[in-house]
Structures are given as structure tokens and as C-alpha cells.
Design a protein around this motif. Structure first.
Motif, PDB file in Angstrom:
ATOM      1  N   LYS A  68      35.432  36.125  35.431  1.00 48.00           N
ATOM      2  CA  LYS A  68      35.461  36.312  36.895  1.00 48.00           C
ATOM      3  C   LYS A  68      36.868  36.115  37.431  1.00 48.00           C
ATOM      4  N   ILE A  69      37.549  35.102  36.942  1.00 45.85           N
ATOM      5  CA  ILE A  69      38.920  34.845  37.394  1.00 45.85           C
ATOM      6  C   ILE A  69      39.847  35.942  36.875  1.00 45.85           C
ATOM      7  N   ALA A  70      39.673  36.340  35.624  1.00 42.76           N
ATOM      8  CA  ALA A  70      40.511  37.394  35.048  1.00 42.76           C
ATOM      9  C   ALA A  70      40.388  38.687  35.847  1.00 42.76           C
ATOM     10  N   LYS A  71      39.185  39.009  36.283  1.00 46.29           N
ATOM     11  CA  LYS A  71      38.963  40.240  37.042  1.00 46.29           C
ATOM     12  C   LYS A  71      39.750  40.224  38.350  1.00 46.29           C
ATOM     13  N   GLU A  72      39.960  39.038  38.899  1.00 50.66           N
ATOM     14  CA  GLU A  72      40.694  38.898  40.159  1.00 50.66           C
ATOM     15  C   GLU A  72      42.207  39.000  39.975  1.00 50.66           C
ATOM     16  N   ILE A  73      42.722  38.664  38.785  1.00 53.10           N
ATOM     17  CA  ILE A  73      44.184  38.596  38.635  1.00 53.10           C
ATOM     18  C   ILE A  73      44.776  39.682  37.738  1.00 53.10           C
ATOM     19  N   LEU A  74      43.934  40.374  36.963  1.00 49.04           N
ATOM     20  CA  LEU A  74      44.428  41.439  36.100  1.00 49.04           C
ATOM     21  C   LEU A  74      44.055  42.794  36.703  1.00 49.04           C
ATOM     22  N   ASN A  75      44.840  43.811  36.389  1.00 47.13           N
ATOM     23  CA  ASN A  75      44.435  45.144  36.849  1.00 47.13           C
ATOM     24  C   ASN A  75      43.280  45.627  35.974  1.00 47.13           C
ATOM     25  N   GLU A  76      42.729  46.777  36.315  1.00 48.22           N
ATOM     26  CA  GLU A  76      41.518  47.263  35.651  1.00 48.22           C
ATOM     27  C   GLU A  76      41.700  47.464  34.138  1.00 48.22           C
ATOM     28  N   GLU A  77      42.809  48.084  33.746  1.00 45.89           N
ATOM     29  CA  GLU A  77      43.073  48.324  32.319  1.00 45.89           C
ATOM     30  C   GLU A  77      43.288  47.011  31.573  1.00 45.89           C
ATOM     31  N   GLU A  78      44.080  46.114  32.152  1.00 43.75           N
ATOM     32  CA  GLU A  78      44.326  44.809  31.533  1.00 43.75           C
ATOM     33  C   GLU A  78      43.020  44.030  31.389  1.00 43.75           C
TER      34      GLU A  78
END
Length: 85
Positions: A65-75
Motif C-alpha cells: 500500500k505504501i509502495a503504491k503511493e510512492i512508486l510510479n506504476e511501472e516501478e
């Protein structure tokens, strides 16, 4: 900010830092065409260790959930695949 499981602001900052460090290293493994295979294997081992340490502290759903907020879609797609392996 609710991340599924309650985490403190300090914990969230630590998770964000860990996500960015893991993804940065993972990027070199996935896209580092100029890096020798032996070096990539070493980096992959480090990234797996980082992943294990993060998963010992926090559950995967909170991390993602946190990663989805800070990384772009591909990342995020690459990070999610790696973390779910």
C-alpha cells in the motif's frame, strides 16, 4: 493516513526508505545491462536480504500500500512482483 495496519509516522518513513532502497537495487538487477552477471547476483542477494528484513517487521499488504503511493506504476509493478515472489 491509514495504511491498512496502523503504523506510526516514523515507521512509515522507515518503510518508505526501505522501499526506495530495495527498488533502487532491484532496478539495477532488472535493467542494469552494463552490470556483469556476477555483480547482479550479488545485488540480487542483497535485495533479497533487504526484502526479508522488511517482511519480518511489516506485513506485505502494508508495504505494498505504501509502495503504491510512492512508486510510479511501472516501478510498483516490478516491486510488487519481487516482493510477492
Amino acid at each position: 493516513m491509514d495504511c491498512g495496519n496502523m503504523v506510526t509516522k516514523k515507521e512509515r518513513e522507515e518503510i518508505e526508505t526501505d522501499i526506495l532502497v530495495i527498488y533502487n537495487n532491484l532496478y539495477h538487477v532488472l535493467h542494469g545491462d552494463d552490470i556483469e552477471k556476477g555483480i547482479k547476483d550479488i545485488i540480487r542477494g542483497i535485495v533479497k536480504g533487504q526484502k526479508e528484513r522488511l517482511l519480518e517487521k511489516y506485513d506485505l499488504s502494508t508495504i505494498l500500500k505504501i509502495a503504491k503511493e510512492i512508486l510510479n506504476e511501472e516501478e510498483y509493478a516490478e516491486f510488487e512482483t519481487f516482493m510477492s515472489e
